[in-house]
Scaffold this motif. Structure first.
Motif, PDB file in Angstrom:
ATOM      1  N   TYR A  97       0.806  -1.223   0.000  1.00 56.91           N
ATOM      2  CA  TYR A  97       0.000   0.000   0.000  1.00 56.91           C
ATOM      3  C   TYR A  97       0.844   1.281   0.000  1.00 56.91           C
ATOM      4  CZ  TYR A  97      -3.701  -3.334   0.985  1.00 56.91           C
ATOM      5  OH  TYR A  97      -4.567  -4.393   0.919  1.00 56.91           O
ATOM      6  N   PRO A  98       1.962   1.340   0.712  1.00 57.13           N
ATOM      7  CA  PRO A  98       2.807   2.539   0.569  1.00 57.13           C
ATOM      8  C   PRO A  98       3.320   2.747  -0.842  1.00 57.13           C
ATOM      9  CG  PRO A  98       3.390   1.344   2.556  1.00 57.13           C
ATOM     10  CD  PRO A  98       2.439   0.472   1.802  1.00 57.13           C
ATOM     11  N   PHE A  99       3.608   1.637  -1.538  1.00 57.04           N
ATOM     12  CA  PHE A  99       4.066   1.764  -2.917  1.00 57.04           C
ATOM     13  C   PHE A  99       2.964   2.336  -3.812  1.00 57.04           C
ATOM     14  CE2 PHE A  99       4.985  -0.035  -7.145  1.00 57.04           C
ATOM     15  CZ  PHE A  99       6.251   0.496  -7.334  1.00 57.04           C
ATOM     16  N   ILE A 100       1.716   1.923  -3.578  1.00 58.79           N
ATOM     17  CA  ILE A 100       0.586   2.468  -4.341  1.00 58.79           C
ATOM     18  C   ILE A 100       0.456   3.966  -4.096  1.00 58.79           C
ATOM     19  CG2 ILE A 100      -1.923   2.389  -4.605  1.00 58.79           C
ATOM     20  CD1 ILE A 100      -1.794  -0.575  -3.868  1.00 58.79           C
ATOM     21  N   ILE A 101       0.610   4.378  -2.844  1.00 58.39           N
ATOM     22  CA  ILE A 101       0.512   5.799  -2.505  1.00 58.39           C
ATOM     23  C   ILE A 101       1.642   6.597  -3.148  1.00 58.39           C
ATOM     24  CG2 ILE A 101       0.610   7.439  -0.586  1.00 58.39           C
ATOM     25  CD1 ILE A 101      -0.727   5.284   1.146  1.00 58.39           C
ATOM     26  N   MET A 102       2.860   6.049  -3.128  1.00 58.95           N
ATOM     27  CA  MET A 102       4.002   6.766  -3.681  1.00 58.95           C
ATOM     28  C   MET A 102       3.930   6.909  -5.195  1.00 58.95           C
ATOM     29  SD  MET A 102       5.850   7.494  -1.013  1.00 58.95           S
ATOM     30  CE  MET A 102       7.478   7.859  -1.621  1.00 58.95           C
ATOM     31  N   LEU A 103       3.190   6.029  -5.857  1.00 62.41           N
ATOM     32  CA  LEU A 103       3.061   6.137  -7.314  1.00 62.41           C
ATOM     33  C   LEU A 103       2.286   7.370  -7.733  1.00 62.41           C
ATOM     34  CD1 LEU A 103       2.431   2.472  -8.532  1.00 62.41           C
ATOM     35  CD2 LEU A 103       4.457   3.882  -8.869  1.00 62.41           C
ATOM     36  N   SER A 104       1.560   7.995  -6.815  1.00 54.87           N
ATOM     37  CA  SER A 104       0.831   9.210  -7.168  1.00 54.87           C
ATOM     38  C   SER A 104       1.756  10.414  -7.319  1.00 54.87           C
ATOM     39  CB  SER A 104      -0.229   9.513  -6.099  1.00 54.87           C
ATOM     40  OG  SER A 104       0.382   9.764  -4.850  1.00 54.87           O
ATOM     41  N   LEU A 105       2.954  10.351  -6.746  1.00 55.90           N
ATOM     42  CA  LEU A 105       3.860  11.501  -6.794  1.00 55.90           C
ATOM     43  C   LEU A 105       4.417  11.764  -8.190  1.00 55.90           C
ATOM     44  CD1 LEU A 105       5.782  11.018  -3.427  1.00 55.90           C
ATOM     45  CD2 LEU A 105       3.654  12.238  -3.876  1.00 55.90           C
ATOM     46  N   PRO A 106       4.907  10.756  -8.928  1.00 57.15           N
ATOM     47  CA  PRO A 106       5.391  11.058 -10.288  1.00 57.15           C
ATOM     48  C   PRO A 106       4.312  11.620 -11.206  1.00 57.15           C
ATOM     49  CG  PRO A 106       6.188   8.914  -9.567  1.00 57.15           C
ATOM     50  CD  PRO A 106       5.176   9.351  -8.566  1.00 57.15           C
ATOM     51  N   LEU A 107       3.042  11.337 -10.922  1.00 59.17           N
ATOM     52  CA  LEU A 107       1.979  11.858 -11.772  1.00 59.17           C
ATOM     53  C   LEU A 107       1.860  13.376 -11.687  1.00 59.17           C
ATOM     54  CD1 LEU A 107      -0.799   9.200 -11.026  1.00 59.17           C
ATOM     55  CD2 LEU A 107       0.787   9.268 -12.955  1.00 59.17           C
ATOM     56  N   THR A 108       2.366  13.971 -10.606  1.00 62.74           N
ATOM     57  CA  THR A 108       2.252  15.422 -10.443  1.00 62.74           C
ATOM     58  C   THR A 108       3.371  16.187 -11.142  1.00 62.74           C
ATOM     59  OG1 THR A 108       3.529  15.374  -8.385  1.00 62.74           O
ATOM     60  CG2 THR A 108       1.147  15.077  -8.217  1.00 62.74           C
ATOM     61  N   LEU A 109       4.463  15.517 -11.509  1.00 66.68           N
ATOM     62  CA  LEU A 109       5.598  16.229 -12.106  1.00 66.68           C
ATOM     63  C   LEU A 109       5.255  16.946 -13.405  1.00 66.68           C
ATOM     64  CD1 LEU A 109       8.604  13.818 -11.422  1.00 66.68           C
ATOM     65  CD2 LEU A 109       8.174  16.058 -10.418  1.00 66.68           C
ATOM     66  N   PRO A 110       4.559  16.290 -14.377  1.00 68.38           N
ATOM     67  CA  PRO A 110       4.218  17.028 -15.602  1.00 68.38           C
ATOM     68  C   PRO A 110       3.362  18.261 -15.334  1.00 68.38           C
ATOM     69  CG  PRO A 110       3.903  14.665 -15.902  1.00 68.38           C
ATOM     70  CD  PRO A 110       4.128  14.881 -14.447  1.00 68.38           C
ATOM     71  N   PHE A 111       2.441  18.169 -14.385  1.00 66.56           N
ATOM     72  CA  PHE A 111       1.578  19.307 -14.092  1.00 66.56           C
ATOM     73  C   PHE A 111       2.350  20.406 -13.360  1.00 66.56           C
ATOM     74  CE2 PHE A 111      -1.171  15.566 -14.266  1.00 66.56           C
ATOM     75  CZ  PHE A 111      -2.072  15.976 -15.242  1.00 66.56           C
TER      76      PHE A 111
END
Length: 344
Positions: free
Chosen positions: A179-193
């Motif tokens: 579950y921490p890995f699932i949560i951390m995957l949301s961080l790279p999604l914010t870089l393009p924005f």
């Protein structure tokens, strides 16, 4: 720096040998009369002062004043300085700058609004490489450009450590490595924005925008924690996986929107500020506001999808290991059967 006129003195070695003048005496005489020398010290009321001797300014700055200077001779006693030197003229720099005890030429500039400082440094490096400088000449950034180059490596290392520590803390709280890995995957999604928000606001990547990026990571991670934790709570109560994910997204939508809007509203004064030092606050706030608003919808949709993907992957791995180890599925009986009122 504009060049200035320079008077150069060259010893006439043949003439000096004929008149019995040592070239070292010529250099020492000019050193004392033109350059100056520390002759003694003077004490006054307990304070000590250095006595510095040299010729008066009107003799030092006027080439004709050199006619009054004499140098010692081993055969003639005293010889005029003009008889053993050759005068020349040229151009010289009006100021000599040094860096680390070496002569240096400094090129300073300010970047206009909308232009990245790193882009200017890269262009300067390309231009310096085309000069084909001879051996002994080097170039390097200094000041803020030098600190910016150091900061990039330090910032990447700090981001890497922050990811590690966040993952370990979340793993301890969720008692799971998944579950921490699932949560951390949301961080790279914010870089393009985050980068898009910098382009829209005309900002540049600097230390303040990097700090804003860390704040943006914290906000996005918080939203993912709310969704994953609530989904796990509903599943522990007996709700199936798909229904638990949908219910968690619906239940946590209002808190996520409220905290996001409140945080963005608090950053708006920094984005619109016009006073002294407003550029620093704008660099940090613009990346937070733009990245949070633009990535909000994506993270709300992406986290449930990623959650279901990795849950299916975990179930598949469990089945594979059970087959390999020839284990039978554990029958938990009525513990897996229950009815949950998700609207309660």
């Amino acid at each position: 720096l504009d060049p200035v006129d320079e008077t150069m003195l060259h010893p006439n070695l043949e003439r000096a040998a004929l008149l019995g003048v040592d070239p070292a005496d010529i250099a020492n005489t000019l050193s004392v009369l033109v350059g100056g020398v520390s002759a003694s010290t003077f004490e006054d009321r307990g304070d000590q002062y250095t006595v510095f001797m040299r010729a008066a300014e009107r003799f030092r700055n006027d080439p004709n004043g050199l006619t009054l200077i004499a140098v010692p001779s081993r055969t003639l006693g005293q010889v005029r300085l003009f008889d053993v030197i050759q005068l020349g003229s040229g151009k010289a720099t009006s100021k000599i700058s040094r860096q680390s005890r070496e002569r240096a030429v400094f090129i300073t500039m300010n970047n206009m609004t909308g232009f990245s400082e790193q882009a200017l440094v890269d262009e300067m490096e390309k231009a310096m490489k085309t000069l084909d400088m001879p051996p002994g000449y080097t170039y390097e950034p200094f000041g803020r450009s030098k600190e910016m180059a150091k900061m990039q490596g330090a910032f990447l290392f700090a981001i890497f450590l922050s990811f590690i520590f966040m993952y370990l803390v979340l793993a301890a709280q969720f008692e799971s490595w998944l579950y921490p890995f699932i949560i951390m995957l949301s961080l790279p999604l914010t870089l393009p924005f985050a980068i898009l928000s910098l382009l829209l606001t005309g900002g540049s990547l600097n230390i303040f925008s990097m700090l804003g990026l860390i704040v943006l990571f914290a906000m996005v991670k918080k939203n993912a924690i709310l969704q994953v934790d609530h989904a796990n709570s509903l599943r522990r109560q007996g709700l199936p996986r798909t229904e638990a994910v949908l219910a968690a997204s619906r239940d946590r939508l209002r808190p996520i929107l409220m905290t996001t809007l409140a945080f963005v509203a608090g950053m708006v004064p920094l984005v619109t500020s016009q006073g002294i030092g407003s550029g620093f606050s704008k660099a940090m706030a613009s990346i937070v506001v733009g990245g949070q608003i633009l990535s909000l919808l994506l993270t709300l949709v992406a986290i449930p999808v990623i959650y279901t993907w990795f849950d299916d992957l975990a179930r598949f791995n469990t089945r594979v290991w059970n087959k390999v180890l020839r284990r039978k599925p554990v029958d938990r009986g009525a513990g897996e059967i229950g009815v949950v009122d998700i609207h309660a």
